[in-house]
Design a protein around this motif. Sequence first.
Motif, short mmCIF file in Angstrom:
data_model
loop_
_atom_site.label_atom_id
_atom_site.label_comp_id
_atom_site.label_asym_id
_atom_site.label_seq_id
_atom_site.Cartn_x
_atom_site.Cartn_y
_atom_site.Cartn_z
N THR A 224 0.84 -1.20 0.00
CA THR A 224 0.00 0.00 0.00
C THR A 224 0.87 1.25 0.00
O THR A 224 0.58 2.22 -0.71
N LEU A 225 1.95 1.23 0.76
CA LEU A 225 2.89 2.34 0.76
C LEU A 225 3.44 2.57 -0.65
O LEU A 225 3.48 3.70 -1.14
N ARG A 226 3.86 1.50 -1.31
CA ARG A 226 4.40 1.63 -2.66
C ARG A 226 3.36 2.21 -3.62
O ARG A 226 3.67 3.12 -4.42
N ASP A 241 10.98 0.51 -4.71
CA ASP A 241 11.36 -0.72 -3.99
C ASP A 241 11.26 -0.43 -2.50
O ASP A 241 12.05 0.35 -1.95
N VAL A 242 10.28 -1.03 -1.85
CA VAL A 242 10.05 -0.80 -0.41
C VAL A 242 10.51 -2.03 0.37
O VAL A 242 10.13 -3.15 0.06
N THR A 243 11.31 -1.79 1.40
CA THR A 243 11.76 -2.85 2.29
C THR A 243 11.29 -2.55 3.70
O THR A 243 11.48 -1.43 4.20
N VAL A 244 10.67 -3.52 4.33
CA VAL A 244 10.25 -3.40 5.73
C VAL A 244 10.95 -4.50 6.51
O VAL A 244 10.67 -5.69 6.31
N PRO A 245 11.89 -4.15 7.40
CA PRO A 245 12.53 -5.17 8.24
C PRO A 245 11.65 -5.46 9.46
O PRO A 245 10.42 -5.38 9.37
N LYS A 518 12.08 -9.94 6.76
CA LYS A 518 12.29 -8.74 5.95
C LYS A 518 11.44 -8.85 4.70
O LYS A 518 11.61 -9.76 3.90
N THR A 519 10.52 -7.91 4.55
CA THR A 519 9.63 -7.91 3.39
C THR A 519 10.10 -6.86 2.39
O THR A 519 10.31 -5.70 2.74
N ASN A 520 10.24 -7.28 1.16
CA ASN A 520 10.70 -6.40 0.09
C ASN A 520 9.75 -6.52 -1.09
O ASN A 520 9.47 -7.62 -1.55
N THR A 521 9.24 -5.39 -1.57
CA THR A 521 8.23 -5.43 -2.62
C THR A 521 8.79 -5.92 -3.96
O THR A 521 8.00 -6.29 -4.84
N ASP A 522 10.10 -5.93 -4.13
CA ASP A 522 10.67 -6.49 -5.35
C ASP A 522 10.76 -8.01 -5.32
O ASP A 522 10.92 -8.65 -6.36
N SER A 523 10.67 -8.60 -4.13
CA SER A 523 10.85 -10.04 -4.03
C SER A 523 9.73 -10.76 -3.28
O SER A 523 9.53 -11.96 -3.46
#
Length: 781
Positions: A224-226, A241-245, A518-523
């Motif tokens: 949603t942020l992206r 590319d959003v990463t949430v640790p 760790k969530t990453n919107t590219d992966s």
Amino acid sequence: MNFNYVGNSIPRVDGIEKVTGEAQYVQDMSSKGMLYAKLKTSPYAHALIKNIDVSRARSLPGVKAVLTGKQAYQKLGIYIVDKSILAVDKVRYFGEAVAAVAAVSLDIAEKAVNLIEVEYESLPVMLDVEEAVKPGSILIHPDLKNYKTIPDVFFPEADTNIANHFKLRKGNIEKGFDESDLIVENKFKVPQILHVPLETHAVIARWGTGDKIKIWSSAQSPYTLRNLFSVALGIPIQNIDVTVPYVGGGFGGKAGIHLEPLVALLSKAAKGKPVKFVATREEEISTLPCRQGLTAKLRTGVKKNGKIVAEEIEYLWDAGAYADYGVNITRATGYSGAGPYEIENVKLDSYTVYTNHIFGTAYRGFGHAEIFWAIERQMELVAKKLKMDSLEFRLKNLLRPGSKTITGEPIYEQSGNVIKCLKTVAEDIEWGRSKTEAEKAFEKKTGIYRGKGIAVLHKAPAMPSNAATSALIQMNEDGSVRFNVAGIDMGQGAYTAMSQMIAQRLHVPIEKVHAVFKTNTDSATYDWQTVASRMTILGGNAVLQACDDIEEQIFDVGAIVLRASKRDLALGDECVYVKQFPENKVSYKEIAVGYTYPNGNGIGGPLIGRGKYIAQGLTILDKDTGQGRPALDWTYGAHAFEIEVDSNTGDIKILKVITAIDLGHIINKMLVKGQVVGGIVQGIGTALYETLKYDSQGRLLTRSFVDYKIPTMKDLPELVKVHFIETPQLDGPYGARGCAEHPMISVTSAIGNAIADATGVDLFETPFSADKVYEALNKII
């Protein structure tokens, strides 16, 4: 080996990393050449911005970027696009950001912010929701009619302070009141409060070449942020590319979008250097969003026998300066706004109202803790007027199989059992037991009075029908498993519950199931948002479908290797085997990335399972009547409190809390009990202590924990007892349904009812601070 993990108390899979300090949060991260951001905020709650002079800040050595609303003018909004990244032309709340600086150190950034000079022209403030909805009132957003929103879902009213008006109509309200033997009308208030996550908001952003943007955020909802970032800044989604640790708590305050676009624009202005912003606790309190306030008006018509025949409700939500999640809270609390009661005639109007307070957003319970303060206090007061026991009164009116909700949804046997929840807590608290003469004498002598209060609760996930989630499960070379979902585990234990489901479904030791935190919107796979107590049911179903997928692949390979039909195969102890001949098996390790025959031939390939889930049967609600199917599932519960009230001081002591939640089926008893107890304690904080206070000009007074109080270990109840009712949810993973938000709901109501039972004092506004209780007691003496 026993693989029955579901229902057992498995320690959290992230526990060791967190207690040892190994878990990495955005606040822990740094990179070469990183800059640090600070904000210039408004000392006014409502004012025109006449001029901003940033020349001295720009010339300070070490400052690499300075932005005002002229550069960061783009508008944000998850449901109504109404908030500029930095204030443009005017400010609408005390603490609103008007400028930002990025510098080589925090000290330099802070010095630069202090060098920025802003000229304001103060405007009249609007701080009261009842005044704000009156014709001719000061308009917080004169351009409301031009703001983008979601048509047919949210309904802003042009040239007013009403950002959304949700209407619900059922039956004939006039006829219902005409047939009533008694009509009871009351007004209740709840102030704004804070989320208080352990970790404040934190963002790192780097604006790279070709407008390729990387963001590291403490956000709850990376996809949603992206999406919102893309819309606001006009950047293609594939460039973001959003990463949430690891996330150190959110409670709804980190959903949506907040500081990420500003930090990214600072990076762009600083020629692509990474920029980091970590909110101080004061910035967390005064600049970032809080929970909305509420003024609720309820008018209830009943028969002499206690049957409710009419309910007229008005909810005025203090959204503060911007709508954010507020319009959806208005909607969600509208369609559930009469509580778990069967009422034939209902008229409900729920309004999102702009004021010059800090803007509100999602908060644990999504407005239900607030409305249930009004609903369950009203039930108590109506029962009192009828001279009827309030337990008996509730039992006459609660939803049961065959009932319909106020939106017309049918209640089934598997829908959950609110009646059982209420009866369970009432029995355990010894509801109806009269005080002994010795107890009465003690109260008279000491001035310390005991009382009991009960309250019910319900909530369904507030989400659209396309609120989908997905999961990916991959088998490693040694036969262990790793899984990835984009729903964020910010402390609620979702990844542990999913690990249990996977371990049990695939017959793998839970020690060999690895959750990718760790969530990453590219992966990572797609997930709508981590809100609404939806991760257990939607995320759980997605990982189970991924298990089904990987099982089919295991059977495909196993059938060839074992020379057997797929239907004759089963999963066992980290292997696939032939049911009739269990010794004929092949291990996961042998087939995880492809099986190799003795002669070197290979078959199969990496085992990767994918799963997805989307809510079934939801509909858009009728804009005039609110009728439809808004709920994936309803979770019901009840609280019973026993308290002491010291009439000499007004202090309240919680003696016992008995809670029952119908969560469908327990996945992890230890974790869910911790979640329930935590929610109760959070609810006690809002009931007894928490409130944001403003002066007459809208300046926030409670800007630190010196003035804003939350519960400590000393404030915990002497006894907390939790009962789990299990009415399996047919479409839930292993029959489970969500219960993350629910324990906080109706805590204030039960305590307020207990105060009335102990002292005879009826309170209509939270929190129940000692001075407020003492003053109320003195009025009746």
